[in-house]
Design a protein around this motif. Sequence first.
Motif, mmCIF file in Angstrom:
data_model
loop_
_atom_site.group_PDB
_atom_site.id
_atom_site.type_symbol
_atom_site.label_atom_id
_atom_site.label_comp_id
_atom_site.label_asym_id
_atom_site.label_seq_id
_atom_site.Cartn_x
_atom_site.Cartn_y
_atom_site.Cartn_z
ATOM 1 N N PRO A 149 -9.732 -5.340 -50.183
ATOM 2 C CA PRO A 149 -10.987 -5.959 -49.706
ATOM 3 C C PRO A 149 -12.206 -5.115 -50.092
ATOM 4 N N GLN A 169 -15.002 -10.896 -52.561
ATOM 5 C CA GLN A 169 -14.286 -10.619 -51.319
ATOM 6 C C GLN A 169 -13.254 -9.516 -51.500
ATOM 7 N N TYR A 170 -12.688 -9.411 -52.684
ATOM 8 C CA TYR A 170 -11.686 -8.392 -52.941
ATOM 9 C C TYR A 170 -11.614 -8.124 -54.437
#
Length: 334
Positions: A195, A185-186
């Motif tokens: 992100p 996700q990041y």
Amino acid sequence: MDKSKNFIPNSDETLKGVHTEVSDFLSSDEESMKSRTNVKKSKVIFSQNWPKFLVIGSTDDGALTKLSPFAIQKAIIGLAGEPESVKKIKNGLLAECLTVKHSACLLKSTVFCSVAIKVTAHTSLNSSKGVIRSRDLEGVSEEEICQNLSSHGFTAVRRIKVRRNNDLLPTNTCILTFNIPTLPQYVKAGYLNIPVEPFIPNPLRCFKCQRFGHGQNTCRGKLTCARCGLFDHDRKTCKNYAICLNCKGNHCAYSRECPWWQLEKQVQQVKVQKKLSFIDARRLVETATPTVADKSYTAAASAKVATKSVAVNTDLTWHCDEAKYKKLSDIEKT
């Protein structure tokens, strides 16, 4: 459950919700391909990671296709245990493994139901590409990004450059290649949590015949102008009106407005987000959305002059006696 279900973007919403600005700088079109030739190769970091998707191919062409699905399932379970999924592909079988042990056992296998096989890792499904954007990385080199983000499991990084007045200028956008099928996700760049967005490449267009789906190195078609769609000349010297070879629209073959280009872009999106092969993604999109030919036919049909049915008023609007009215009614019925 079939992974190809429950997701088909609408044709009008193909690019919604997915950031694809980066792909405009990395398209297969001629202008962006020229800019890529001057870009240095990105810094690459190699890391160990077990391949989840394996391709099982036979040394004898067509030997695996003669086996029954029951025999194939029993053979795979006997070699490595129950897999996540098995699919038939063009050059053999595609097996999705659950554990490292399953993957290692299949990679060592050389015989499959008395058929000589060769098991290799899939070239694209075992990795993923993501896009990060941050102004704080503007002056940071690719080497420094690699050294500090290698713990996230990515194998390569490349900074996007755009052409301005015949000069290549670096941007705040970088493409990271991870050695895992699913994007994180990041990523943590120092004190920043940046992100990660999926990278959707632009459609592959042949520079020779201007068709989509293959490159000029494997093209068997004729040299076609990307501007007017005629044969045996290049667009650099063409002065004709712009006519797309694929959709016959008033634009060049590499235009983003082309319906064929948008359809191919949708295939790329489904391929990335659903982790499908290119053939499966194309089949999924074509079965869920009308083809460009159908849309063209519909548009042509709607452009025709509509026919009108004119109602005839048969009621009498003048005074007449009852006998004459009955006679006229009988004639009208006849």
